[in-house]
Design a protein around this motif. Sequence first.
Motif, mmCIF file in Angstrom:
data_model
loop_
_atom_site.group_PDB
_atom_site.id
_atom_site.type_symbol
_atom_site.label_atom_id
_atom_site.label_comp_id
_atom_site.label_asym_id
_atom_site.label_seq_id
_atom_site.Cartn_x
_atom_site.Cartn_y
_atom_site.Cartn_z
ATOM 1 N N ASP A 23 0.836 -1.207 0.000
ATOM 2 C CA ASP A 23 0.000 0.000 0.000
ATOM 3 C C ASP A 23 0.866 1.250 0.000
ATOM 4 O OD1 ASP A 23 -2.528 -1.139 -0.101
ATOM 5 O OD2 ASP A 23 -2.704 -1.305 2.080
ATOM 6 N N PHE A 24 1.895 1.258 0.835
ATOM 7 C CA PHE A 24 2.787 2.411 0.897
ATOM 8 C C PHE A 24 3.470 2.640 -0.439
ATOM 9 C CE2 PHE A 24 7.203 3.832 1.307
ATOM 10 C CZ PHE A 24 6.985 5.135 1.710
ATOM 11 N N ALA A 25 3.921 1.573 -1.079
ATOM 12 C CA ALA A 25 4.640 1.700 -2.352
ATOM 13 C C ALA A 25 3.812 2.452 -3.377
ATOM 14 C CB ALA A 25 5.002 0.314 -2.887
ATOM 15 N N PHE A 26 2.526 2.111 -3.482
ATOM 16 C CA PHE A 26 1.691 2.738 -4.513
ATOM 17 C C PHE A 26 1.181 4.109 -4.093
ATOM 18 C CE2 PHE A 26 1.152 -1.919 -5.456
ATOM 19 C CZ PHE A 26 2.009 -1.895 -6.549
ATOM 20 N N ARG A 27 0.988 4.324 -2.794
ATOM 21 C CA ARG A 27 0.641 5.677 -2.325
ATOM 22 C C ARG A 27 1.793 6.630 -2.621
ATOM 23 N NH1 ARG A 27 -1.730 4.946 3.819
ATOM 24 N NH2 ARG A 27 -3.441 3.483 3.362
ATOM 25 N N GLU A 38 0.611 5.781 10.025
ATOM 26 C CA GLU A 38 -0.373 6.046 8.970
ATOM 27 C C GLU A 38 0.317 6.297 7.641
ATOM 28 O OE1 GLU A 38 -2.647 9.300 10.495
ATOM 29 O OE2 GLU A 38 -3.950 8.012 11.712
ATOM 30 N N GLY A 39 1.419 7.047 7.659
ATOM 31 C CA GLY A 39 2.150 7.329 6.430
ATOM 32 C C GLY A 39 2.720 6.074 5.796
ATOM 33 N N MET A 74 1.630 13.731 2.231
ATOM 34 C CA MET A 74 0.898 12.516 2.568
ATOM 35 C C MET A 74 0.366 12.556 3.999
ATOM 36 S SD MET A 74 3.548 9.810 0.768
ATOM 37 C CE MET A 74 2.728 8.322 1.337
ATOM 38 N N GLY A 75 0.556 13.710 4.670
ATOM 39 C CA GLY A 75 0.021 13.862 6.024
ATOM 40 C C GLY A 75 1.003 13.580 7.139
ATOM 41 N N VAL A 76 2.244 13.226 6.801
ATOM 42 C CA VAL A 76 3.267 12.991 7.818
ATOM 43 C C VAL A 76 4.041 14.295 7.985
ATOM 44 C CG1 VAL A 76 5.245 11.586 8.502
ATOM 45 C CG2 VAL A 76 3.423 10.584 7.124
ATOM 46 N N THR A 77 3.670 15.083 8.968
ATOM 47 C CA THR A 77 4.227 16.431 9.121
ATOM 48 C C THR A 77 4.952 16.656 10.441
ATOM 49 O OG1 THR A 77 2.107 17.211 10.020
ATOM 50 C CG2 THR A 77 2.427 17.430 7.630
ATOM 51 N N GLU A 78 4.452 16.032 11.507
ATOM 52 C CA GLU A 78 4.929 16.383 12.841
ATOM 53 C C GLU A 78 6.389 16.023 13.061
ATOM 54 O OE1 GLU A 78 3.556 15.021 17.147
ATOM 55 O OE2 GLU A 78 2.104 16.357 16.189
ATOM 56 N N VAL A 79 6.842 14.882 12.487
ATOM 57 C CA VAL A 79 8.211 14.433 12.714
ATOM 58 C C VAL A 79 9.229 15.425 12.146
ATOM 59 C CG1 VAL A 79 8.482 13.087 10.580
ATOM 60 C CG2 VAL A 79 9.664 12.370 12.670
#
Length: 429
Positions: free
Chosen positions: A59-63, A105-106, A333-338
């Motif tokens: 799933d991650f690969a194609f996202r 999630e990411g 992709m929504g991964v912002t906080e890190v």
Amino acid sequence: MKSVLYLCLFLLGLQVQGQYSRSNLNDEQQEQNIPHSPEHSQAEGENLAHVRIAPSNADFAFRFYKQVREEAGNKNIFFSPLSISTAFAMLSLGARSNTLIQLHEGLAFNLTEVEEREIHEGFQHLLQLLNDPHQEVQVTIGNALFIDNQLKLLQKFLDDVTNFYYSEVISSNFQNSADATKEINKYIEIKTHGKIVDLLKSLDLDTMMVLVNCIFFKGYWEKPFNNLATRDDVFLLDTKNSVKVKMMHAYKYFNIHRDEKLSCWVVEIPYKGKATALFVLPDEGAMKQVEDALLKETVSNWMQSLKKRIIYLDLPKFTISGSYDVKSLFEKMGVTEVFSDQADLSAVAGKSLLKVSKAIHKAMVAVSENGTEAAVVTVIEMVTTSAFAEFSLPPHITFNRPFLIMIFDKTTNSILFVGKIVNPAAIED
């Protein structure tokens, strides 16, 4: 002040030259810290650890591919989703609260379906299997943490990265940025067999830790193309433009599938051993609908629908590359906080506040008559911050327009590489 973590992913491939000796392969495997599983003992069990994470990794690969596609325009695409996910999964060992939630999630992990420990056990088993020196396809993976000698990491984090990811832990003096950069580049050069040189030009002044993941891949076609059949041909960039390429030709049995719904041909070309490449040729004007449909279910359906047929196959030789700002792509992709001052990486070094300052991925691959060679590096830096029809004519499948490529490891059901070849004659920096 916050410290910064730097992630850099680099993938490189060169044209395969001749046969690769078994003795060299074994010597290089012995350099790795990752133990391998026996060839048969774990491969036949049920509910294996790596099986639990395979759907999420797909799933991650194609996202990630679809996010890259939005920015790539008419450029070639090639990257290793496995390298990116391995590096960020390793980083997630030190994350807590919303930072950890966003990373999961990411990376497409749903903790209602797979437990956090199972994620890391999955990567642990995956690394064991992929680094098996008994495989005919050579895959070697190396992880390393370069740590400033002033940064005191928590023992649990150190234990986990070495236990689950077989990471080397290397003390470094980031106060001397030039020497630290040279040291990291040397590690990358060694792990990628000299193919990746001077990747990092400099480090941020507040860098406290650099996380590196390297993957090197070398595979030979089960049935090589005949060098004498390769000749100059035309590759259509679009309806108006074309380039000259070296086109390989074959008339033999391949596993193929015609997807009428998505208007594309799918051709599988296996490597010696347990890896395989899937080439997808959309009909003219159908690339977008094929890309939009790229999901693990779509690819699974293609694999299950493959039938052995004798075909005329035309495939260009190519060497392509690409560079990606993973930080920017992850943020979209929504991964912002890190990446922000709100990052909670407290499980890395306790009271030392850390965030990821950079995450980059550079990739290059070559496909020729003999096979494919590729290598990958991921680096993370922390800094301080404020069925055959006998009587039908053999299909003639000509990859003379943009197409997709995916390389799989069948032992672990892992997607090693994903790419789109728009111009096989181009090499992007």
